[in-house]
Design a protein around this motif. Structure first.
Motif, PDB file in Angstrom:
ATOM      1  N   ALA A 277       0.851  -1.195   0.000  1.00  0.00           N
ATOM      2  CA  ALA A 277       0.000   0.000   0.000  1.00  0.00           C
ATOM      3  C   ALA A 277       0.881   1.236   0.000  1.00  0.00           C
ATOM      4  CB  ALA A 277      -0.947   0.002   1.194  1.00  0.00           C
ATOM      5  N   PRO A 278       1.403   1.654  -1.160  1.00  0.00           N
ATOM      6  CA  PRO A 278       2.305   2.805  -1.194  1.00  0.00           C
ATOM      7  C   PRO A 278       1.607   4.152  -1.036  1.00  0.00           C
ATOM      8  CG  PRO A 278       1.941   1.990  -3.400  1.00  0.00           C
ATOM      9  CD  PRO A 278       1.235   1.039  -2.478  1.00  0.00           C
ATOM     10  N   GLY A 279       0.291   4.199  -1.126  1.00  0.00           N
ATOM     11  CA  GLY A 279      -0.413   5.469  -1.005  1.00  0.00           C
ATOM     12  C   GLY A 279      -1.901   5.286  -1.211  1.00  0.00           C
ATOM     13  N   ASP A 280      -2.637   6.387  -1.099  1.00  0.00           N
ATOM     14  CA  ASP A 280      -4.081   6.342  -1.290  1.00  0.00           C
ATOM     15  C   ASP A 280      -4.404   6.275  -2.778  1.00  0.00           C
ATOM     16  OD1 ASP A 280      -4.469   6.542   1.432  1.00  0.00           O
ATOM     17  OD2 ASP A 280      -4.509   8.744   1.398  1.00  0.00           O
ATOM     18  N   PRO A 281      -5.365   5.429  -3.163  1.00  0.00           N
ATOM     19  CA  PRO A 281      -5.721   5.337  -4.581  1.00  0.00           C
ATOM     20  C   PRO A 281      -6.586   6.505  -5.023  1.00  0.00           C
ATOM     21  CG  PRO A 281      -7.071   3.838  -3.301  1.00  0.00           C
ATOM     22  CD  PRO A 281      -6.082   4.438  -2.346  1.00  0.00           C
ATOM     23  N   LEU A 282      -6.644   6.698  -6.330  1.00  0.00           N
ATOM     24  CA  LEU A 282      -7.539   7.674  -6.932  1.00  0.00           C
ATOM     25  C   LEU A 282      -8.964   7.137  -6.935  1.00  0.00           C
ATOM     26  CD1 LEU A 282      -5.285   8.554 -10.000  1.00  0.00           C
ATOM     27  CD2 LEU A 282      -5.659  10.009  -7.996  1.00  0.00           C
ATOM     28  N   PRO A 283      -9.958   7.991  -7.169  1.00  0.00           N
ATOM     29  CA  PRO A 283     -11.338   7.480  -7.292  1.00  0.00           C
ATOM     30  C   PRO A 283     -11.473   6.552  -8.492  1.00  0.00           C
ATOM     31  CG  PRO A 283     -11.333   9.845  -6.931  1.00  0.00           C
ATOM     32  CD  PRO A 283      -9.918   9.458  -7.203  1.00  0.00           C
ATOM     33  N   PRO A 284     -12.434   5.624  -8.478  1.00  0.00           N
ATOM     34  CA  PRO A 284     -12.625   4.722  -9.624  1.00  0.00           C
ATOM     35  C   PRO A 284     -12.937   5.492 -10.895  1.00  0.00           C
ATOM     36  CG  PRO A 284     -13.809   3.924  -7.698  1.00  0.00           C
ATOM     37  CD  PRO A 284     -13.334   5.302  -7.359  1.00  0.00           C
ATOM     38  N   LEU A 285     -12.606   4.886 -12.015  1.00  0.00           N
ATOM     39  CA  LEU A 285     -12.898   5.494 -13.307  1.00  0.00           C
ATOM     40  C   LEU A 285     -14.402   5.594 -13.503  1.00  0.00           C
ATOM     41  CD1 LEU A 285     -10.360   3.835 -15.785  1.00  0.00           C
ATOM     42  CD2 LEU A 285     -10.252   6.095 -14.742  1.00  0.00           C
ATOM     43  N   GLY A 286     -14.843   6.719 -14.000  1.00  0.00           N
ATOM     44  CA  GLY A 286     -16.262   6.933 -14.269  1.00  0.00           C
ATOM     45  C   GLY A 286     -16.973   7.740 -13.203  1.00  0.00           C
ATOM     46  N   MET A 287     -16.440   7.837 -12.006  1.00  0.00           N
ATOM     47  CA  MET A 287     -17.078   8.611 -10.954  1.00  0.00           C
ATOM     48  C   MET A 287     -16.725  10.096 -11.047  1.00  0.00           C
ATOM     49  SD  MET A 287     -16.816   6.105  -7.612  1.00  0.00           S
ATOM     50  CE  MET A 287     -17.896   7.208  -6.693  1.00  0.00           C
ATOM     51  N   PHE A 288     -15.424  10.382 -11.253  1.00  0.00           N
ATOM     52  CA  PHE A 288     -14.957  11.760 -11.373  1.00  0.00           C
ATOM     53  C   PHE A 288     -13.925  11.813 -12.501  1.00  0.00           C
ATOM     54  CE2 PHE A 288     -15.957  11.026  -6.883  1.00  0.00           C
ATOM     55  CZ  PHE A 288     -16.932  12.001  -6.681  1.00  0.00           C
ATOM     56  N   PRO A 289     -13.737  12.973 -13.123  1.00  0.00           N
ATOM     57  CA  PRO A 289     -12.667  13.093 -14.120  1.00  0.00           C
ATOM     58  C   PRO A 289     -11.298  12.934 -13.474  1.00  0.00           C
ATOM     59  CG  PRO A 289     -14.258  14.894 -14.326  1.00  0.00           C
ATOM     60  CD  PRO A 289     -14.576  14.192 -13.054  1.00  0.00           C
ATOM     61  N   LEU A 290     -10.363  12.403 -14.228  1.00  0.00           N
ATOM     62  CA  LEU A 290      -9.006  12.254 -13.726  1.00  0.00           C
ATOM     63  C   LEU A 290      -8.364  13.615 -13.504  1.00  0.00           C
ATOM     64  CD1 LEU A 290      -7.677   9.300 -15.920  1.00  0.00           C
ATOM     65  CD2 LEU A 290      -8.258   9.233 -13.492  1.00  0.00           C
TER      66      LEU A 290
END
Length: 412
Positions: A277-290
């Protein structure tokens, strides 16, 4: 092996059940001391044969039953002619219905087998088997679908050797089973192109996002009908992208997906599995723009002999009848302590343990990918001893100096 033998005994019992029924009725008729007539029970034999095997053998068995009904049983001939004639008519009626039912059932079964074969071929082409080795890495993957009759569902994985390194994707589409196959196909098709074309890992992730948005728009337009467009705002996909360099260095981009586990044979306590677990993940694809900036995270280097296990949340969320969660880390630790830590053995061990934990009932799609570094170890640094120098050059060595001379020709 035990399960296969049980299935063989079950099939044999189903085939023999009509004959056992006839034998039981005949013996009951012959041995009954009360003068009761049981020959009418023979009329149920074709229905039993049709329900058990569904084959046309029930026709032959029904004819034999009719002959039994016409023959007086016992020395006193308890079954009179009217009873035997009525029983024979009943057998012929049930026989005709069973004949028609078995024929229709056989046609439907054949059509179902053809449909299953076509679906299996399409699903294997979609989630094709991983190569056993890829650029010095040993690979193995496996998946279990929560939908009955489906080989794959909403989980996806792929590993490709590219000019930029070995790139791996593991994803989980919202939902499971056959309805999620369209999204899986869109993402895998985009990854197989972008992994070769994009020099950086963030470029691959942006290509996946565009492919998902395009697929959702096309599906919403098709579902809503002409002139209307419906937006499915709850559709999303968790994605984990990895890039393995030649030296074993791993960079990752994670969009809401579970982090992998590392299986290592060193450290305190012997072989074990450790969650990375090197860090917090980004939100899943499709929920918010990258976001505009996508800095990849660096994982610990995958040393020769170490194994990295990627998985979907179907493993961690699986429960048994008592509601206890599946101990994925403990099961992977058991696999790490086995003598032969082949990726295929790891996948098989986890799948068997998951099915035992859930009693064979998988509530969500589950995918697993094991990757082991089989590249040769980096040799130790060369000795500090100097290499042979050219003649006429003074070399300092061991606190002194000398001047190499050219090799003299032998004296004649």
């Amino acid at each position: 092996m035990i399960r296969e033998r049980a299935l063989q005994w079950r099939r044999a019992l189903v085939v023999a059940l009509p004959g056992l029924w006839v034998l039981g009725v005949v013996c009951w008729e012959l041995l009954s001391p009360l003068g009761t007539q049981f020959v009418q029970l023979l009329a149920a034999t074709p229905a039993i044969a049709c329900a058990g095997s569904g084959r046309r053998q029930c026709v032959v068995l029904g004819g034999a039953c009719a002959l039994f009904a016409l023959v007086p049983l016992g020395s006193t001939g308890r079954a009179d002619d009217a009873t035997r004639l009525g029983t024979c008519c009943a057998i012929l009626a049930v026989l005709g219905a069973a004949y028609l039912t078995s024929g229709r059932g056989r046609r439907l079964a054949q059509e179902l087998e053809h449909v299953r074969a076509a679906a299996a071929a399409a699903q294997r082409a979609l989630l094709r088997p991983l190569p056993p080795r890829l650029e010095g890495l040993a690979l193995a993957g496996g998946h279990l679908s929560a939908s009955r009759g489906a080989l794959v569902g909403g989980d996806l994985y792929e590993a490709l050797a590219t000019p930029h390194g070995v790139r791996v994707v593991m994803g989980d589409v919202r939902g499971h089973g056959l309805p999620a196959l369209g999204t899986v196909a869109a993402l895998l098709g985009s990854f197989r192109e972008a992994a070769h074309d994009e020099p950086e890992l963030p470029g691959v992730l942006r290509r996946l996002e565009r492919a998902l948005q395009r697929h959702l728009r096309e599906r919403a337009r098709a579902d809503a009908g002409p002139g209307r467009e419906r937006c499915d705002a709850e559709e999303f996909v968790t994605v984990l992208l990895l890039e393995v360099g030649e030296d074993g260095e791993i960079t990752a981009l994670n969009c809401g997906h579970p982090w992998p586990h590392r299986l290592t044979g060193t450290g305190h306590g012997g072989p074990r599995a450790v969650a990375v677990a090197p860090g917090d993940p980004l939100p899943p694809l499709g929920m918010f723009p990258l976001p505009a900036e996508l800095p990849p995270l660096t994982l610990d280097r995958l040393r020769p002999g170490d194994t990295l296990v990627l998985h979907t949340d179907g493993a961690e969320d699986a429960r048994d009848a008592a509601g206890a969660f599946f101990p994925l880390t403990g099961v992977l630790t058991e696999a790490a302590r086995r003598p032969l830590l082949a990726p295929a053995a790891v996948v098989e061990h986890v799948q068997d343990a998951l099915l035992r934990h859930t009693g064979g009932r998988v509530g969500d799609d589950f995918a697993l990918l094991a990757l082991r570094n089989d590249r040769p170890r980096v040799p130790a640094e060369a000795s500090t001893a100097p290499s042979p120098a050219a003649p006429g050059i003074e070399v300092t060595y061991g606190g002194g100096s000398f001047t190499p001379r050219a090799k003299q020709p032998p004296l004649r």
